[in-house]
Motif scaffolding. Sequence first.
Motif, mmCIF file in Angstrom:
data_model
loop_
_atom_site.group_PDB
_atom_site.id
_atom_site.type_symbol
_atom_site.label_atom_id
_atom_site.label_comp_id
_atom_site.label_asym_id
_atom_site.label_seq_id
_atom_site.Cartn_x
_atom_site.Cartn_y
_atom_site.Cartn_z
ATOM 1 N N VAL A 1 8.674 26.097 -9.135
ATOM 2 C CA VAL A 1 9.654 26.939 -8.448
ATOM 3 C C VAL A 1 10.778 26.092 -7.856
ATOM 4 C CG1 VAL A 1 9.996 28.531 -6.518
ATOM 5 C CG2 VAL A 1 7.962 28.736 -7.953
ATOM 6 N N CYS A 2 10.412 24.981 -7.225
ATOM 7 C CA CYS A 2 11.431 24.091 -6.650
ATOM 8 C C CYS A 2 12.332 23.511 -7.739
ATOM 9 C CB CYS A 2 10.755 22.963 -5.866
ATOM 10 S SG CYS A 2 9.767 23.515 -4.444
ATOM 11 N N ILE A 3 11.727 23.129 -8.867
ATOM 12 C CA ILE A 3 12.527 22.621 -9.981
ATOM 13 C C ILE A 3 13.463 23.702 -10.497
ATOM 14 C CG2 ILE A 3 12.398 21.743 -12.348
ATOM 15 C CD1 ILE A 3 9.710 20.474 -11.598
ATOM 16 N N ASP A 4 12.961 24.931 -10.589
ATOM 17 C CA ASP A 4 13.790 26.043 -11.064
ATOM 18 C C ASP A 4 15.001 26.262 -10.161
ATOM 19 O OD1 ASP A 4 12.065 26.446 -13.160
ATOM 20 O OD2 ASP A 4 10.984 28.104 -12.216
ATOM 21 N N VAL A 5 14.805 26.092 -8.857
ATOM 22 C CA VAL A 5 15.924 26.284 -7.928
ATOM 23 C C VAL A 5 16.987 25.209 -8.143
ATOM 24 C CG1 VAL A 5 16.593 26.316 -5.493
ATOM 25 C CG2 VAL A 5 14.514 27.475 -6.219
ATOM 26 N N LEU A 6 16.569 23.961 -8.319
ATOM 27 C CA LEU A 6 17.535 22.891 -8.565
ATOM 28 C C LEU A 6 18.283 23.122 -9.880
ATOM 29 C CD1 LEU A 6 15.488 19.743 -7.450
ATOM 30 C CD2 LEU A 6 17.412 20.801 -6.260
ATOM 31 N N CYS A 7 17.561 23.546 -10.913
ATOM 32 C CA CYS A 7 18.227 23.846 -12.185
ATOM 33 C C CYS A 7 19.169 25.039 -12.037
ATOM 34 C CB CYS A 7 17.189 24.128 -13.269
ATOM 35 S SG CYS A 7 16.187 22.708 -13.751
ATOM 36 N N ALA A 8 18.752 26.034 -11.266
ATOM 37 C CA ALA A 8 19.602 27.206 -11.055
ATOM 38 C C ALA A 8 20.882 26.824 -10.323
ATOM 39 C CB ALA A 8 18.839 28.271 -10.276
ATOM 40 N N TYR A 9 20.796 25.837 -9.426
ATOM 41 C CA TYR A 9 22.001 25.382 -8.735
ATOM 42 C C TYR A 9 23.005 24.824 -9.738
ATOM 43 C CZ TYR A 9 25.061 23.127 -5.394
ATOM 44 O OH TYR A 9 26.176 22.758 -4.675
ATOM 45 N N LEU A 10 22.523 24.068 -10.727
ATOM 46 C CA LEU A 10 23.426 23.523 -11.738
ATOM 47 C C LEU A 10 23.970 24.619 -12.656
ATOM 48 C CD1 LEU A 10 21.472 20.286 -12.742
ATOM 49 C CD2 LEU A 10 23.513 20.451 -11.305
ATOM 50 N N ARG A 11 23.277 25.752 -12.721
ATOM 51 C CA ARG A 11 23.768 26.856 -13.553
ATOM 52 C C ARG A 11 24.802 27.715 -12.840
ATOM 53 N NH1 ARG A 11 18.160 27.741 -14.490
ATOM 54 N NH2 ARG A 11 18.310 29.746 -13.405
ATOM 55 N N MET A 12 24.971 27.484 -11.558
ATOM 56 C CA MET A 12 25.939 28.278 -10.811
ATOM 57 C C MET A 12 27.356 28.008 -11.321
ATOM 58 S SD MET A 12 24.231 30.071 -8.588
ATOM 59 C CE MET A 12 25.408 30.489 -7.308
ATOM 60 N N PRO A 13 28.266 28.997 -11.201
ATOM 61 C CA PRO A 13 29.663 28.785 -11.629
ATOM 62 C C PRO A 13 30.256 27.556 -10.964
ATOM 63 C CG PRO A 13 29.272 31.100 -11.121
ATOM 64 C CD PRO A 13 28.034 30.370 -10.694
ATOM 65 N N TYR A 14 30.938 26.771 -11.760
ATOM 66 C CA TYR A 14 31.450 25.488 -11.272
ATOM 67 C C TYR A 14 32.824 25.234 -11.870
ATOM 68 C CZ TYR A 14 31.981 20.374 -11.074
ATOM 69 O OH TYR A 14 32.460 19.105 -10.889
ATOM 70 N N GLN A 15 33.748 24.890 -11.014
ATOM 71 C CA GLN A 15 35.107 24.574 -11.444
ATOM 72 C C GLN A 15 35.374 23.101 -11.162
ATOM 73 O OE1 GLN A 15 37.997 24.095 -13.122
ATOM 74 N NE2 GLN A 15 37.987 26.351 -13.037
ATOM 75 N N PRO A 16 35.332 22.255 -12.223
ATOM 76 C CA PRO A 16 35.537 20.815 -11.983
ATOM 77 C C PRO A 16 36.979 20.436 -11.683
ATOM 78 C CG PRO A 16 35.222 21.260 -14.324
ATOM 79 C CD PRO A 16 34.983 22.550 -13.611
ATOM 80 N N ASP A 17 37.925 21.291 -12.048
ATOM 81 C CA ASP A 17 39.345 20.982 -11.841
ATOM 82 C C ASP A 17 39.707 21.191 -10.373
ATOM 83 O OD1 ASP A 17 42.035 20.585 -11.907
ATOM 84 O OD2 ASP A 17 42.449 21.992 -13.538
ATOM 85 N N SER A 18 40.084 20.118 -9.693
ATOM 86 C CA SER A 18 40.405 20.201 -8.263
ATOM 87 C C SER A 18 41.671 20.989 -7.984
ATOM 88 C CB SER A 18 40.530 18.790 -7.672
ATOM 89 O OG SER A 18 41.553 18.059 -8.340
ATOM 90 N N ASP A 19 42.480 21.252 -9.002
ATOM 91 C CA ASP A 19 43.722 22.001 -8.797
ATOM 92 C C ASP A 19 43.489 23.514 -8.811
ATOM 93 O OD1 ASP A 19 45.173 19.648 -8.672
ATOM 94 O OD2 ASP A 19 45.520 19.600 -10.844
ATOM 95 N N GLN A 20 42.296 23.930 -9.223
ATOM 96 C CA GLN A 20 42.010 25.357 -9.281
ATOM 97 C C GLN A 20 41.558 25.871 -7.920
ATOM 98 O OE1 GLN A 20 42.601 27.244 -11.992
ATOM 99 N NE2 GLN A 20 43.384 25.381 -12.980
ATOM 100 N N ALA A 21 41.827 27.162 -7.679
ATOM 101 C CA ALA A 21 41.547 27.755 -6.361
ATOM 102 C C ALA A 21 40.055 27.812 -6.059
ATOM 103 C CB ALA A 21 42.156 29.156 -6.289
ATOM 104 N N PHE B 1 18.765 24.584 -18.072
ATOM 105 C CA PHE B 1 20.174 24.351 -17.748
ATOM 106 C C PHE B 1 21.077 25.301 -18.545
ATOM 107 C CE2 PHE B 1 17.993 20.169 -17.423
ATOM 108 C CZ PHE B 1 18.122 19.968 -16.059
ATOM 109 N N THR B 2 20.579 26.469 -18.845
ATOM 110 C CA THR B 2 21.332 27.430 -19.651
ATOM 111 C C THR B 2 22.671 27.751 -18.997
ATOM 112 O OG1 THR B 2 19.303 28.422 -20.505
ATOM 113 C CG2 THR B 2 21.305 29.749 -20.643
ATOM 114 N N GLY B 3 23.755 27.539 -19.766
ATOM 115 C CA GLY B 3 25.084 27.876 -19.286
ATOM 116 C C GLY B 3 25.656 26.937 -18.248
ATOM 117 N N ALA B 4 24.981 25.843 -17.956
ATOM 118 C CA ALA B 4 25.477 24.914 -16.940
ATOM 119 C C ALA B 4 26.688 24.151 -17.459
ATOM 120 C CB ALA B 4 24.379 23.941 -16.525
ATOM 121 N N THR B 5 27.558 23.777 -16.542
ATOM 122 C CA THR B 5 28.727 22.960 -16.873
ATOM 123 C C THR B 5 28.472 21.527 -16.435
ATOM 124 O OG1 THR B 5 30.245 24.822 -16.643
ATOM 125 C CG2 THR B 5 31.195 22.626 -16.483
#
Length: 317
Positions: free
Chosen positions: A144-164, A201-205
């Motif tokens: 369960v703890c591993i799943d939570v860490l993996c789910a965090y990486l699956r959260m929407p992520y915008q690597p471009d610092s210029d984006q809102a 890591f499904t859909g992770a960026t």
Amino acid sequence: MALTLRRREAPRGRYTPNLWPVWLVASGALAVTLLLGWSIYQFAYDYFARAAADQKPAKPVNVNDVLKATVTALTLVGAVLAGLYAYRKQLLSEGDAHRADASQLADRYTTAAEQLGHDQAAVRLAGVYALARLADDWEEQRQVCIDVLCAYLRMPYQPDSDQADHKAGEQEVRWTTIRVIRDHLRNPAAPTSWCAYSLDFTGATFDGGDFSGSHFLGRVLFHRAVFSSGEVSFRRAVFSGGGEVRFDGAVFSGGVVRFGGAHFSGETVFFYRAEFSGGEVSFEHALLAGGAVTFERPVFRGTVFSWGPLPVPAGAR
């Protein structure tokens, strides 16, 4: 009387023993003791009577001997019952300790999960480390703890610092999460190893990250993961154990993904319908020893490949 003797059902979720009333238990114990004592006395009296009758000349029964035998037998029975009571008390104490540990671990889980959702990157970092330590301490809920860490990486992520919607410090939090996972995948023999657990890591960026030296023994999913920039390293990673690693539908659109020196043994890595549209993918010095790397219906557009010993699939260059 049947209604009186029947124990009430304890409320759901309660652990406190539902005991009978003291007066009822005391009366029953006294009655059982008297009955047992009388039975032992009669048995002892008959035994001593037969022994006295067999003597020549016959002698009368010594009541004191009968009473001593009865008291000795009752004392032995009492000692056994006391031992059983002490054992039951120990079981209850261990149960209380186990529930206290479970409650404390659950509180740690709640705190770590709240930290992961905090606005400040430093607090999220603390949540990553706290959840990893909890996984080490809580084997029953490690997945369960591993799943939570993996789910965090699956959260929407915008690597471009210029984006809102870019979060300050989020890249460091994500790279730290990957590093924490990797550290638990490097030694399969460690008691806190995560090598045989599932990773999703499904859909992770990924805009960077280091999985080098990891041992993937369980099921690992990179379905529709996006490798957009930076360098993601699987150098010297070991894919074994009969599980599978899937990059189905993954998008390699930039950056560098390295499998240099990776060891494929007894496990298949699938790249079904993966899209290679930029960046670099390297399999230099990878070792195939009973494992396989399978490309099925991939899309190759402008990605630079270094294949090493692997067969080059059609369309790749």
